[in-house]
Enzyme design. Structure first.
Site, PDB file in Angstrom:
ATOM      1  N   ASP A  14       0.824  -1.199   0.000  1.00 38.31           N
ATOM      2  CA  ASP A  14       0.000   0.000   0.000  1.00 38.31           C
ATOM      3  C   ASP A  14       0.866   1.261   0.000  1.00 38.31           C
ATOM      4  O   ASP A  14       2.079   1.215   0.213  1.00 38.31           O
ATOM      5  CB  ASP A  14      -0.914  -0.014   1.224  1.00 38.31           C
ATOM      6  CG  ASP A  14      -2.164   0.825   1.046  1.00 38.31           C
ATOM      7  OD1 ASP A  14      -2.366   1.366  -0.058  1.00 38.31           O
ATOM      8  OD2 ASP A  14      -2.942   0.946   2.012  1.00 38.31           O
ATOM      9  N   TYR A  18       6.484 -10.006   6.945  1.00 35.99           N
ATOM     10  CA  TYR A  18       6.365  -8.557   7.149  1.00 35.99           C
ATOM     11  C   TYR A  18       6.887  -8.200   8.536  1.00 35.99           C
ATOM     12  O   TYR A  18       6.770  -8.990   9.487  1.00 35.99           O
ATOM     13  CB  TYR A  18       4.899  -8.120   7.060  1.00 35.99           C
ATOM     14  CG  TYR A  18       4.359  -7.966   5.658  1.00 35.99           C
ATOM     15  CD1 TYR A  18       4.399  -6.740   4.998  1.00 35.99           C
ATOM     16  CD2 TYR A  18       3.781  -9.051   5.002  1.00 35.99           C
ATOM     17  CE1 TYR A  18       3.894  -6.599   3.718  1.00 35.99           C
ATOM     18  CE2 TYR A  18       3.272  -8.913   3.713  1.00 35.99           C
ATOM     19  CZ  TYR A  18       3.327  -7.687   3.081  1.00 35.99           C
ATOM     20  OH  TYR A  18       2.825  -7.547   1.817  1.00 35.99           O
TER      21      TYR A  18
END
Length: 325
Positions: free
Chosen positions: A97, A156
């Site tokens: 994003d 992540y």
């Protein structure tokens, strides 16, 4: 092993480009010698590992204005290869994003020609890209490799700076929590995420998703203390839109001791994004990093007779040109 033919040229012959050691990487161009090949010659697939500071960009997914990571990489590849977007077929492993960073994003592209060496195109790419985006390595890939669909797991990290005063050097790279967080409670809560669950409560709706399978398998969710920095490390088969940031947001509230750790299975069981929205907002993007992607071993094997993997050129100074005093 032969490479898969996934496209054909409209002309009877297509040139095979060979790297030239005299290429001008700083100008983003590349002199090529060519040999005519029949139009049915196969496409060649190339794998890249990419790092970027996502602060200035609108995420990975292709968009011209404001520019995205994919857009800028495609522009550089188009200039170097003289191919169009359709021919390159650039695909990324994860659609990070806006504002999200990466150390180990993976992408692949195709060309109707091969290279006898990858250092020149590697240098040319980094010469054309802004300094916030670096191609860390380039290698040949087997036709069955796909940056997105061959993945086994993704890792992540989310960074939280937990101190009353924010470190200005961490401002763009970690979420600031002035509230003292309880890492023990956060670890207890994070353990509930591990395993296979329906994560509908932790995924925002995305127009890019058609039919979503909300079930994901989380292998680990670790919380590591490094002084004032809390590093949340999560590995799973994959993640839906804003899933990681939503999970982190709930853990932050639990770390503040506003919510108990056992609220996690309750919200998971609700399978409704509104259940989470009542107690936590999504954590901001600038603390999130795509660190690495794991692939099926057989998909990472190099094709036969391919060029060596490029990790970037090493430059050496053979003689000091400055006078000694």
């Amino acid at each position: 092993m032969g490479l898969l033919a996934v496209g054909f040229s409209s002309s009877p012959f297509r040139a095979i480009a060979l790297s030239n050691s005299s290429s001008r990487a700083d100008e983003g161009t590349k002199e090529q010698s060519s040999v005519a090949l029949p139009s049915h010659s196969p496409l060649h697939k190339w794998r890249m590992v990419i790092a970027y500071d996502g602060t200035k960009f609108s995420g990975w997914q292709y968009q011209e204005s404001p520019p995205t990571i994919q857009c800028l990489i495609e522009r550089a590849l188009m200039q170097i290869t003289k191919l169009d977007r359709k021919e390159l077929s650039l695909a990324g492993a994860s659609r990070t994003d806006s504002g999200v960073h990466a150390w180990g994003q993976v992408a692949h592209f195709t060309t109707p020609f091969t290279y006898d060496g990858l250092d020149s195109i590697h240098a040319a790419l980094n010469g054309l890209l802004p300094s916030e985006i670096r191609v860390r390595e380039i290698s040949a890939a087997k036709p069955e490799f796909h940056a997105r669909f061959s993945t086994k797991s993704k890792i992540y990290h989310y960074k939280i700076y937990n101190n009353p005063i924010m470190d200005p050097f961490q401002y763009h790279y970690a979420y600031h929590s002035a509230h003292k967080l309880n890492p023990v409670a956060m670890r207890e809560a994070a353990a509930y995420f591990v395993g296979k669950h329906d994560f509908s409560s932790f995924a925002n709706a995305s127009r890019n998703d058609r039919v979503r399978d909300p079930v994901r398998d989380i292998f680990r969710f670790d919380i590591i203390e490094m002084g004032s920095l809390l590093q949340l490390e999560i590995e799973g088969t994959g993640f839906m839109y804003r899933q990681v940031r939503n999970m982190v947001a709930l853990l932050i509230q639990i770390g503040r001791e506003s919510l108990p750790p056992y609220i996690v299975p309750t919200i998971l069981a609700a399978r409704d994004r509104k259940a989470l929205a009542k107690v936590a907002l999504a954590a901001p993007p600038h603390g999130l990093y795509l660190m690495s992607i794991n692939y099926k071993h057989e998909h990472l094997e190099l094709p036969a007779d391919c060029p060596l993997i490029s990790f970037g050129r090493t430059h050496q100074v053979s003689k000091c040109k400055l006078p000694f005093y």
